[in-house]
Design a protein around this motif. Structure first.
Motif, PDB file in Angstrom:
ATOM      1  N   ALA A 101      10.330 -28.099 -17.686  1.00 19.17           N
ATOM      2  CA  ALA A 101      11.503 -27.143 -18.409  1.00 19.17           C
ATOM      3  C   ALA A 101      12.114 -26.088 -17.975  1.00 19.17           C
ATOM      4  N   ASP A 102      10.680 -25.287 -17.372  1.00 21.22           N
ATOM      5  CA  ASP A 102      10.767 -23.832 -16.737  1.00 21.22           C
ATOM      6  C   ASP A 102      11.097 -22.923 -17.726  1.00 21.22           C
ATOM      7  N   GLY A 103      10.080 -23.402 -18.537  1.00 18.45           N
ATOM      8  CA  GLY A 103       9.380 -22.606 -20.073  1.00 18.45           C
ATOM      9  C   GLY A 103       8.225 -22.202 -20.468  1.00 18.45           C
ATOM     10  N   LEU A 104       7.373 -21.537 -21.262  1.00 18.64           N
ATOM     11  CA  LEU A 104       6.403 -22.028 -21.308  1.00 18.64           C
ATOM     12  C   LEU A 104       6.100 -22.477 -23.069  1.00 18.64           C
ATOM     13  N   ASP A 105       4.561 -23.681 -21.959  1.00 19.68           N
ATOM     14  CA  ASP A 105       4.416 -24.564 -23.576  1.00 19.68           C
ATOM     15  C   ASP A 105       2.703 -24.657 -23.771  1.00 19.68           C
ATOM     16  N   LEU A 106       3.067 -23.893 -25.057  1.00 18.16           N
ATOM     17  CA  LEU A 106       1.673 -23.800 -25.471  1.00 18.16           C
ATOM     18  C   LEU A 106       0.465 -24.732 -26.372  1.00 18.16           C
ATOM     19  N   SER A 107       2.093 -25.673 -26.504  1.00 17.27           N
ATOM     20  CA  SER A 107       1.378 -27.096 -27.274  1.00 17.27           C
ATOM     21  C   SER A 107       0.261 -27.883 -25.679  1.00 17.27           C
ATOM     22  N   LEU A 108       1.077 -27.725 -24.964  1.00 20.45           N
ATOM     23  CA  LEU A 108      -0.060 -28.443 -23.466  1.00 20.45           C
ATOM     24  C   LEU A 108      -0.986 -28.407 -22.949  1.00 20.45           C
ATOM     25  N   PRO A 109      -1.983 -29.205 -23.212  1.00 23.44           N
ATOM     26  CA  PRO A 109      -3.744 -28.378 -22.376  1.00 23.44           C
ATOM     27  C   PRO A 109      -3.237 -27.082 -21.530  1.00 23.44           C
ATOM     28  N   CYS A 110      -4.301 -26.401 -21.942  1.00 25.82           N
ATOM     29  CA  CYS A 110      -4.367 -25.634 -20.662  1.00 25.82           C
ATOM     30  C   CYS A 110      -4.236 -26.187 -19.155  1.00 25.82           C
ATOM     31  N   ARG A 111      -3.865 -26.299 -18.014  1.00 23.78           N
ATOM     32  CA  ARG A 111      -4.500 -27.330 -16.802  1.00 23.78           C
ATOM     33  C   ARG A 111      -4.078 -26.231 -15.868  1.00 23.78           C
ATOM     34  N   LEU A 112      -4.545 -25.869 -14.558  1.00 23.10           N
ATOM     35  CA  LEU A 112      -3.551 -24.722 -13.629  1.00 23.10           C
ATOM     36  C   LEU A 112      -3.636 -26.447 -12.576  1.00 23.10           C
ATOM     37  N   THR A 113      -2.848 -25.943 -11.769  1.00 26.10           N
ATOM     38  CA  THR A 113      -2.081 -27.189 -10.880  1.00 26.10           C
ATOM     39  C   THR A 113      -1.763 -26.491  -9.464  1.00 26.10           C
ATOM     40  N   TYR A 114      -1.884 -26.891  -8.508  1.00 25.16           N
ATOM     41  CA  TYR A 114      -1.070 -26.601  -7.584  1.00 25.16           C
ATOM     42  C   TYR A 114       0.473 -26.728  -6.955  1.00 25.16           C
ATOM     43  N   ASP A 115       1.293 -26.923  -7.868  1.00 24.75           N
ATOM     44  CA  ASP A 115       2.305 -26.481  -8.396  1.00 24.75           C
ATOM     45  C   ASP A 115       2.461 -24.953  -9.142  1.00 24.75           C
ATOM     46  N   ARG A 116       1.839 -25.434 -10.770  1.00 26.89           N
ATOM     47  CA  ARG A 116       1.687 -24.445 -11.152  1.00 26.89           C
ATOM     48  C   ARG A 116       1.704 -23.082  -9.855  1.00 26.89           C
ATOM     49  N   LEU A 117       0.623 -22.962  -9.528  1.00 26.15           N
ATOM     50  CA  LEU A 117      -0.141 -22.257  -8.646  1.00 26.15           C
ATOM     51  C   LEU A 117       0.959 -21.441  -8.072  1.00 26.15           C
ATOM     52  N   LEU A 118       1.934 -22.679  -7.384  1.00 24.86           N
ATOM     53  CA  LEU A 118       3.225 -22.155  -6.299  1.00 24.86           C
ATOM     54  C   LEU A 118       4.064 -21.275  -7.418  1.00 24.86           C
ATOM     55  N   TRP A 119       4.469 -21.825  -8.371  1.00 23.09           N
ATOM     56  CA  TRP A 119       5.150 -20.631  -9.316  1.00 23.09           C
ATOM     57  C   TRP A 119       4.627 -20.364  -9.614  1.00 23.09           C
ATOM     58  N   ALA A 120       3.586 -19.321 -10.000  1.00 25.05           N
ATOM     59  CA  ALA A 120       2.804 -17.955 -10.260  1.00 25.05           C
ATOM     60  C   ALA A 120       3.153 -17.897  -8.991  1.00 25.05           C
ATOM     61  N   ALA A 121       2.904 -17.759  -7.364  1.00 22.24           N
ATOM     62  CA  ALA A 121       3.360 -17.508  -6.592  1.00 22.24           C
ATOM     63  C   ALA A 121       4.565 -16.318  -6.304  1.00 22.24           C
ATOM     64  N   THR A 122       5.332 -16.886  -6.948  1.00 24.35           N
ATOM     65  CA  THR A 122       6.587 -15.985  -6.462  1.00 24.35           C
ATOM     66  C   THR A 122       7.188 -15.209  -7.782  1.00 24.35           C
ATOM     67  N   PHE A 123       5.780 -14.560  -8.307  1.00 22.94           N
ATOM     68  CA  PHE A 123       5.981 -13.398  -9.105  1.00 22.94           C
ATOM     69  C   PHE A 123       5.224 -12.614  -9.029  1.00 22.94           C
ATOM     70  N   VAL A 124       4.367 -12.881  -7.573  1.00 21.78           N
ATOM     71  CA  VAL A 124       3.427 -12.033  -7.063  1.00 21.78           C
ATOM     72  C   VAL A 124       4.593 -10.146  -6.674  1.00 21.78           C
ATOM     73  N   GLY A 125       3.895  -9.754  -7.213  1.00 26.73           N
ATOM     74  CA  GLY A 125       4.744  -8.025  -7.490  1.00 26.73           C
ATOM     75  C   GLY A 125       5.982  -8.170  -8.507  1.00 26.73           C
TER      76      GLY A 125
END
Length: 328
Positions: free
Chosen positions: A278-302
């Protein structure tokens, strides 16, 4: 009295379980008789207080498999830790003044208890006993991460029996942005089967909640049951810490969990709750770090990471990646 209760607990925990001898109640008021069962052929039980043997006036009946002995104590027999023995085994029991009250707690073995400043532990029998002064007391219980509090009203010379169900509340995120939703998890642990566990949810003003499927299903003995609600925090919610409570009136039980409303989240909370589809924040989901989420976060470095209000750094990404790599 507290020392006597501790001494009884030590005797029960350290003693070798008896063979064919069973004490009906290990804690007695001075006005109550002693009731025990023995196997057929046993002689009269022997009762003692310290080194002193005390003869009881016994009455016996046969219940088809065992002999039931009911013994009346001599007048003015004192309180304290007593012993009852047969030829094959001994058991301890405690006699207390009638000005006190007895609380009998039924719970799963291993449950830790606190009542009126006394700490207790539920043994393999599934029972624990407390001797407390009359009045209203709070019984605290915990096991396997589940914690509960019960209010217990105690009267002189009366027994209160509590069948203890443990409950704890948790949320998918301890911090939430106004206008977002979190999942409330209710964990229940019961010493007996429950056909259902009706709960009353108490929310801050303006908040809303929707139960998810299965909240009214039976609770099985000894199994942790999880029931879920979606809790919506209104956009107008002020920043601060709130408390969400769940009460179970049929069980005399309540539990609570804090929820922090904040305009900004930590990078970890944002990344582990980001809904990639959905490309959005969903705090109702369980908190889980995944490889794909890290790839998404990497695009925001800087750059500014959404909902954090600040620039996301390479060091923060590296820390999240290390946590993901070390995880299960």
């Amino acid at each position: 009295m507290k020392h006597s209760a501790l001494a009884l607990a030590a005797a029960i925990v350290l003693g070798v379980p008896g063979v064919g001898l069973e004490v009906a109640r290990p804690v007695l008021f001075l006005s109550e008789p002693l009731v025990v069962w023995t196997v057929p052929g046993e002689d009269s039980p022997r009762v003692s207080l310290g080194p002193l043997d005390v003869p009881l006036d016994w009455c016996t009946t046969w219940d088809g498999e065992r002999t039931r002995w009911e013994g009346a104590f001599p007048a003015f027999s004192p309180p304290g830790v007593w012993m009852v023995c047969t030829d094959h085994s001994c058991e301890a029991f405690l006699r207390v003044p009638d000005v006190m009250g007895i609380v009998e707690v039924r719970a799963l073995p291993g449950t830790a208890l606190v009542l009126a400043g006394q700490e207790g532990f539920v043994g393999k029998t599934g029972w624990a006993w407390f001797v407390v002064p009359p009045g209203e007391h709070v019984l605290g219980a915990s096991m396997s991460g589940q914690q509960s509090c019960y209010r217990v009203l105690v009267y002189p010379a009366e027994r209160v029996t509590v069948s203890l169900v443990l409950a704890s509340l948790g949320t998918s995120s301890g911090a939430v942005v106004p206008g977002h939703t979190v999942t409330l998890y209710v964990h229940l642990l019961s010493p007996r089967d429950l056909p259902s566990a009706y709960g009353e949810l108490e929310l801050p003003e303006g908040w809303e909640a929707m139960p998810l499927e299965g909240v009214h299903e039976p609770v099985r003995r000894g199994e942790v049951a999880v029931r879920c609600w979606r809790v919506v925090v209104p956009p107008s919610a002020a920043v601060g810490e709130y408390v969400v409570r769940m009460g179970f009136p049929d069980l005399g039980l309540e539990a609570q969990v804090p929820v922090v409303v904040t305009p900004r989240l930590s990078p970890r909370e944002v990344v582990c709750h980001w809904d990639l589809a959905a490309d959005g924040l969903d705090l109702s989901l369980p908190c889980r770090l995944t490889y794909d989420r890290l790839l998404w976060a990497a695009t925001f470095v800087g750059q500014e990471l959404p909902y954090t209000g600040r620039v996301f750094t390479q060091a923060e990404l590296n820390a999240l990646a290390a946590e993901w790599a070390a995880g299960p």
